[in-house]
Design a protein around this motif. Structure first.
Motif, PDB file in Angstrom:
ATOM      1  N   SER A 197      -2.495   4.166 -10.758  1.00 30.43           N
ATOM      2  CA  SER A 197      -2.071   5.403 -11.401  1.00 30.43           C
ATOM      3  C   SER A 197      -2.037   6.550 -10.391  1.00 30.43           C
ATOM      4  O   SER A 197      -2.838   7.482 -10.442  1.00 30.43           O
ATOM      5  CB  SER A 197      -3.022   5.735 -12.557  1.00 30.43           C
ATOM      6  OG  SER A 197      -2.582   6.880 -13.231  1.00 30.43           O
ATOM      7  N   ASP A 198      -1.062   6.481  -9.479  1.00 28.33           N
ATOM      8  CA  ASP A 198      -0.877   7.518  -8.458  1.00 28.33           C
ATOM      9  C   ASP A 198       0.301   8.411  -8.825  1.00 28.33           C
ATOM     10  O   ASP A 198       1.295   7.953  -9.389  1.00 28.33           O
ATOM     11  CB  ASP A 198      -0.598   6.889  -7.083  1.00 28.33           C
ATOM     12  CG  ASP A 198      -1.854   6.293  -6.462  1.00 28.33           C
ATOM     13  OD1 ASP A 198      -2.946   6.773  -6.813  1.00 28.33           O
ATOM     14  OD2 ASP A 198      -1.731   5.366  -5.655  1.00 28.33           O
ATOM     15  N   ALA A 199       0.196   9.678  -8.474  1.00 26.97           N
ATOM     16  CA  ALA A 199       1.331  10.580  -8.639  1.00 26.97           C
ATOM     17  C   ALA A 199       2.405  10.219  -7.606  1.00 26.97           C
ATOM     18  O   ALA A 199       2.095   9.851  -6.477  1.00 26.97           O
ATOM     19  CB  ALA A 199       0.876  12.034  -8.460  1.00 26.97           C
ATOM     20  N   ILE A 200       3.656  10.316  -8.000  1.00 26.13           N
ATOM     21  CA  ILE A 200       4.758   9.957  -7.113  1.00 26.13           C
ATOM     22  C   ILE A 200       5.010  11.080  -6.110  1.00 26.13           C
ATOM     23  O   ILE A 200       5.210  12.228  -6.480  1.00 26.13           O
ATOM     24  CB  ILE A 200       6.045   9.693  -7.923  1.00 26.13           C
ATOM     25  CG1 ILE A 200       5.818   8.536  -8.902  1.00 26.13           C
ATOM     26  CG2 ILE A 200       7.212   9.385  -7.005  1.00 26.13           C
ATOM     27  CD1 ILE A 200       6.980   8.291  -9.840  1.00 26.13           C
ATOM     28  N   ASP A 201       4.960  10.719  -4.835  1.00 27.46           N
ATOM     29  CA  ASP A 201       5.324  11.672  -3.781  1.00 27.46           C
ATOM     30  C   ASP A 201       5.878  10.884  -2.595  1.00 27.46           C
ATOM     31  O   ASP A 201       6.218   9.713  -2.728  1.00 27.46           O
ATOM     32  CB  ASP A 201       4.139  12.571  -3.386  1.00 27.46           C
ATOM     33  CG  ASP A 201       2.931  11.764  -2.887  1.00 27.46           C
ATOM     34  OD1 ASP A 201       3.135  10.648  -2.351  1.00 27.46           O
ATOM     35  OD2 ASP A 201       1.794  12.243  -3.023  1.00 27.46           O
ATOM     36  N   ALA A 202       5.950  11.519  -1.438  1.00 36.05           N
ATOM     37  CA  ALA A 202       6.585  10.880  -0.278  1.00 36.05           C
ATOM     38  C   ALA A 202       5.831   9.655   0.212  1.00 36.05           C
ATOM     39  O   ALA A 202       6.416   8.789   0.879  1.00 36.05           O
ATOM     40  CB  ALA A 202       6.730  11.892   0.848  1.00 36.05           C
ATOM     41  N   THR A 203       4.544   9.544  -0.096  1.00 35.81           N
ATOM     42  CA  THR A 203       3.749   8.422   0.426  1.00 35.81           C
ATOM     43  C   THR A 203       3.018   7.639  -0.665  1.00 35.81           C
ATOM     44  O   THR A 203       2.246   6.740  -0.349  1.00 35.81           O
ATOM     45  CB  THR A 203       2.704   8.933   1.444  1.00 35.81           C
ATOM     46  OG1 THR A 203       1.888   9.937   0.811  1.00 35.81           O
ATOM     47  CG2 THR A 203       3.392   9.539   2.662  1.00 35.81           C
ATOM     48  N   HIS A 204       3.234   7.980  -1.941  1.00 34.77           N
ATOM     49  CA  HIS A 204       2.528   7.295  -3.025  1.00 34.77           C
ATOM     50  C   HIS A 204       3.489   6.942  -4.157  1.00 34.77           C
ATOM     51  O   HIS A 204       4.476   7.640  -4.393  1.00 34.77           O
ATOM     52  CB  HIS A 204       1.402   8.167  -3.585  1.00 34.77           C
ATOM     53  CG  HIS A 204       0.303   8.445  -2.613  1.00 34.77           C
ATOM     54  ND1 HIS A 204       0.367   9.479  -1.702  1.00 34.77           N
ATOM     55  CD2 HIS A 204      -0.879   7.815  -2.380  1.00 34.77           C
ATOM     56  CE1 HIS A 204      -0.730   9.483  -0.963  1.00 34.77           C
ATOM     57  NE2 HIS A 204      -1.495   8.481  -1.355  1.00 34.77           N
ATOM     58  N   SER A 205       3.150   5.839  -4.843  1.00 32.23           N
ATOM     59  CA  SER A 205       3.938   5.391  -5.984  1.00 32.23           C
ATOM     60  C   SER A 205       3.025   4.581  -6.906  1.00 32.23           C
ATOM     61  O   SER A 205       2.107   3.906  -6.427  1.00 32.23           O
ATOM     62  CB  SER A 205       5.111   4.513  -5.512  1.00 32.23           C
ATOM     63  OG  SER A 205       5.760   3.918  -6.620  1.00 32.23           O
ATOM     64  N   PRO A 206       3.229   4.656  -8.227  1.00 33.73           N
ATOM     65  CA  PRO A 206       2.392   3.858  -9.135  1.00 33.73           C
ATOM     66  C   PRO A 206       2.677   2.358  -9.045  1.00 33.73           C
ATOM     67  O   PRO A 206       1.879   1.554  -9.500  1.00 33.73           O
ATOM     68  CB  PRO A 206       2.756   4.408 -10.523  1.00 33.73           C
ATOM     69  CG  PRO A 206       4.110   5.009 -10.347  1.00 33.73           C
ATOM     70  CD  PRO A 206       4.153   5.534  -8.948  1.00 33.73           C
ATOM     71  N   ILE A 207       3.819   1.993  -8.466  1.00 39.20           N
ATOM     72  CA  ILE A 207       4.152   0.588  -8.232  1.00 39.20           C
ATOM     73  C   ILE A 207       4.495   0.432  -6.754  1.00 39.20           C
ATOM     74  O   ILE A 207       5.345   1.150  -6.234  1.00 39.20           O
ATOM     75  CB  ILE A 207       5.358   0.136  -9.076  1.00 39.20           C
ATOM     76  CG1 ILE A 207       5.088   0.351 -10.562  1.00 39.20           C
ATOM     77  CG2 ILE A 207       5.674  -1.333  -8.809  1.00 39.20           C
ATOM     78  CD1 ILE A 207       6.278   0.030 -11.441  1.00 39.20           C
ATOM     79  N   PHE A 208       3.816  -0.487  -6.082  1.00 43.72           N
ATOM     80  CA  PHE A 208       4.124  -0.751  -4.683  1.00 43.72           C
ATOM     81  C   PHE A 208       3.789  -2.203  -4.386  1.00 43.72           C
ATOM     82  O   PHE A 208       3.481  -2.972  -5.302  1.00 43.72           O
ATOM     83  CB  PHE A 208       3.382   0.219  -3.750  1.00 43.72           C
ATOM     84  CG  PHE A 208       1.886   0.242  -3.908  1.00 43.72           C
ATOM     85  CD1 PHE A 208       1.074  -0.432  -3.012  1.00 43.72           C
ATOM     86  CD2 PHE A 208       1.279   0.940  -4.951  1.00 43.72           C
ATOM     87  CE1 PHE A 208      -0.305  -0.415  -3.137  1.00 43.72           C
ATOM     88  CE2 PHE A 208      -0.109   0.966  -5.089  1.00 43.72           C
ATOM     89  CZ  PHE A 208      -0.896   0.290  -4.181  1.00 43.72           C
ATOM     90  N   HIS A 209       3.883  -2.604  -3.123  1.00 41.71           N
ATOM     91  CA  HIS A 209       3.677  -4.006  -2.749  1.00 41.71           C
ATOM     92  C   HIS A 209       2.573  -4.140  -1.706  1.00 41.71           C
ATOM     93  O   HIS A 209       2.465  -3.302  -0.811  1.00 41.71           O
ATOM     94  CB  HIS A 209       4.970  -4.608  -2.170  1.00 41.71           C
ATOM     95  CG  HIS A 209       6.108  -4.622  -3.141  1.00 41.71           C
ATOM     96  ND1 HIS A 209       6.830  -3.497  -3.440  1.00 41.71           N
ATOM     97  CD2 HIS A 209       6.651  -5.646  -3.874  1.00 41.71           C
ATOM     98  CE1 HIS A 209       7.774  -3.812  -4.318  1.00 41.71           C
ATOM     99  NE2 HIS A 209       7.690  -5.096  -4.591  1.00 41.71           N
ATOM    100  N   GLN A 210       1.809  -5.186  -1.859  1.00 43.12           N
ATOM    101  CA  GLN A 210       0.795  -5.518  -0.858  1.00 43.12           C
ATOM    102  C   GLN A 210       1.009  -6.947  -0.372  1.00 43.12           C
ATOM    103  O   GLN A 210       1.526  -7.800  -1.097  1.00 43.12           O
ATOM    104  CB  GLN A 210      -0.614  -5.391  -1.440  1.00 43.12           C
ATOM    105  CG  GLN A 210      -1.162  -3.973  -1.422  1.00 43.12           C
ATOM    106  CD  GLN A 210      -2.648  -3.957  -1.753  1.00 43.12           C
ATOM    107  OE1 GLN A 210      -3.190  -4.898  -2.314  1.00 43.12           O
ATOM    108  NE2 GLN A 210      -3.311  -2.882  -1.386  1.00 43.12           N
ATOM    109  N   ILE A 211       0.593  -7.173   0.859  1.00 45.07           N
ATOM    110  CA  ILE A 211       0.564  -8.530   1.415  1.00 45.07           C
ATOM    111  C   ILE A 211      -0.870  -8.774   1.867  1.00 45.07           C
ATOM    112  O   ILE A 211      -1.311  -8.252   2.887  1.00 45.07           O
ATOM    113  CB  ILE A 211       1.536  -8.679   2.598  1.00 45.07           C
ATOM    114  CG1 ILE A 211       2.947  -8.280   2.193  1.00 45.07           C
ATOM    115  CG2 ILE A 211       1.513 -10.114   3.120  1.00 45.07           C
ATOM    116  CD1 ILE A 211       3.916  -8.189   3.353  1.00 45.07           C
ATOM    117  N   GLU A 212      -1.605  -9.518   1.060  1.00 47.98           N
ATOM    118  CA  GLU A 212      -3.003  -9.817   1.373  1.00 47.98           C
ATOM    119  C   GLU A 212      -3.066 -11.126   2.160  1.00 47.98           C
ATOM    120  O   GLU A 212      -2.322 -12.071   1.879  1.00 47.98           O
ATOM    121  CB  GLU A 212      -3.817  -9.949   0.089  1.00 47.98           C
ATOM    122  CG  GLU A 212      -3.771  -8.732  -0.811  1.00 47.98           C
ATOM    123  CD  GLU A 212      -4.889  -7.746  -0.523  1.00 47.98           C
ATOM    124  OE1 GLU A 212      -5.767  -8.085   0.294  1.00 47.98           O
ATOM    125  OE2 GLU A 212      -4.877  -6.656  -1.113  1.00 47.98           O
TER     126      GLU A 212
END
Length: 339
Positions: A197-212
Motif C-alpha cells: 500500500s504505497d502512494a504512487i510517485d516516481a519511485t513507488h507503486s502499489p504493484i511492482f515486481h520482485q525477483i527473489e
C-alpha cells in the motif's frame, strides 16, 4: 363491373411496376386485395348481378386477384435480387489492391529485463519457481521470522483480504514453500508481482515486481552471495559494473546486507544523481536466518544459504535510464515505441 375489375388490375400493375420498396409493395397488396381493399369493395356488389352474370364476373375477379398476387411476388423477387446484387457489389474485395502491413508489437521493457535476468540465472544453474500471489500470513511473514506484532510488518503496508490471507508483499513466500517441499541443494529464483500500500510517485507503486533468489547447500558463504550478485550486475550493466555490500538488518537473514551499485553517471565518485554517495541502493540480501531454515525442516548445523530480493522496476529504470516508474505502467505508446 367487368370494366371496374380490369381497371383495378391495370392500376395495380402500374403502381407495382414503379414501386422500389418491399414494405411499400406489401401496402399496395393490402390496398388492392385486403379485406377493405378495392377488389373486395367491388365483389360486395355481386348481389346486384343476375344469375347468369355472377359466375362470369366471379371467374374474372379470381383471375384479377391471382394476376395481382403474381405481380406482387415477381416484384418482391426482383427487388430482393437487386438488393442482393447491390450488397455484393458494395462488399466486393479487390484482391489486387496492396495489403496493409500489420504493426509488429514489442516486448515491454519490464519483460525484456525479466527475460534477461532469468537467462542469466538459468546459466548459473538456478531454477525459476512460481507461487501464489494471494498468500497466507504464515508464508509471507511468520515463516520468515516475522511473527505477529513484529515491527518489520508495519513497514510492509500490506493489503489484507482477511486476518490470515493477504496479497503477498514479497516473493520470499515462494522460497519458504520451496524449502518445505524440497531437500537441499536448492538454487532458485522466484520472480513475480507483489503488492504494498504505497502512494504512487516516481519511485513507488502499489504493484511492482520482485525477483527473489535462494541458494541452500553445504558450505555456502557470504562470498558466494557477493560473487553471484556481481556476475548478475556485470551481465546486466557491463563488465565495469561495481557493487558493494553494506551491513543492514532483515528479520529473515543473518548477517544481512544492502547491495549498492556504482553510479553510472559518475563511476562511483559522487554526483547529483547518486546524491554524492557514488553508489545507488539496489537490493537487500543476506545469509538465510537459522530460524527460517529450522522452521522449514532444514538443519542449520548442516546447511547454510543466502537469499536476495531485486526490484525489477529499479534495475529496468537503471538499464534504460528511466527516471519515473509511472512511465512503465501508463502504456503510453510514444514511450513504449522506444523499446
Amino acid at each position: 363491373m367487368k370494366e371496374q375489375l380490369e381497371k383495378i388490375e391495370q392500376l395495380a400493375k402500374q403502381e407495382l411496376s414503379s414501386c422500389d420498396d418491399i414494405k411499400a409493395l406489401e401496402n399496395l397488396k393490402i390496398k388492392f386485395l385486403g379485406k377493405k381493399g378495392e377488389l373486395t369493395a367491388i365483389l360486395k356488389q355481386m348481389g346486384k348481378l343476375t344469375a347468369e352474370e355472377r359466375p362470369v364476373i366471379g371467374q374474372l375477379a379470381n383471375k384479377v386477384r391471382e394476376d395481382i398476387e403474381n405481380a406482387v411476388s415477381e416484384r418482391v423477387s426482383a427487388l430482393k435480387s437487386e438488393l442482393a446484387a447491390k450488397k455484393m457489389k458494395e462488399e466486393t474485395l479487390d484482391v489486387t489492391l496492396p495489403g496493409k502491413t500489420p504493426e509488429i508489437g514489442r516486448l515491454h521493457p519490464l519483460t525484456v529485463v525479466m527475460n534477461e535476468v532469468k537467462e542469466i540465472f538459468l546459466g548459473m544453474g538456478f531454477e525459476v519457481v512460481d507461487g501464489p500471489e494471494v498468500e497466507t500470513d504464515h508464508y509471507c511473514f511468520e515463516a520468515l521470522n516475522m511473527p505477529k506484532h513484529h515491527p518489520a510488518r508495519d513497514t510492509q503496508d500490506t493489503f489484507y483480504i482477511n486476518e490470515n490471507v493477504l496479497l503477498r508483499t514479497q516473493t520470499s513466500s515462494v522460497q519458504i514453500r520451496t524449502m518445505e517441499n524440497r531437500k537441499p541443494p536448492i538454487r532458485i529464483i522466484s520472480p513475480g508481482r507483489v503488492y504494498r500500500s504505497d502512494a504512487i510517485d516516481a519511485t513507488h507503486s502499489p504493484i511492482f515486481h520482485q525477483i527473489e533468489g535462494l541458494v541452500i547447500d553445504k558450505g555456502v558463504t557470504l562470498a558466494d552471495l557477493y560473487g553471484t550478485l556481481e556476475l548478475l550486475m556485470k551481465k546486466l550493466y557491463g563488465n565495469d559494473a561495481k557493487i558493494r555490500l553494506r551491513p543492514h538488518h532483515f528479520p529473515y537473514t543473518e548477517p544481512s546486507a544492502e547491495v549498492d551499485l556504482a553510479c553510472f553517471n559518475c563511476g562511483g565518485k559522487g554526483c547529483s544523481m547518486c546524491k554524492g554517495e557514488g553508489y545507488v541502493e539496489l537490493l537487500g540480501s543476506g545469509m538465510v536466518h537459522p530460524k527460517v531454515l529450522e522452521g522449514c525442516g532444514i538443519d542449520p548445523e548442516v546447511y547454510s544459504g543466502f537469499a536476495f530480493g531485486i526490484g525489477l522496476e529499479r534495475i529496468t529504470m537503471g538499464r534504460f535510464n528511466i527516471n519515473d516508474m509511472r512511465m512503465l505502467y501508463e502504456n503510453d505508446v510514444r514511450f513504449l515505441n522506444q523499446f
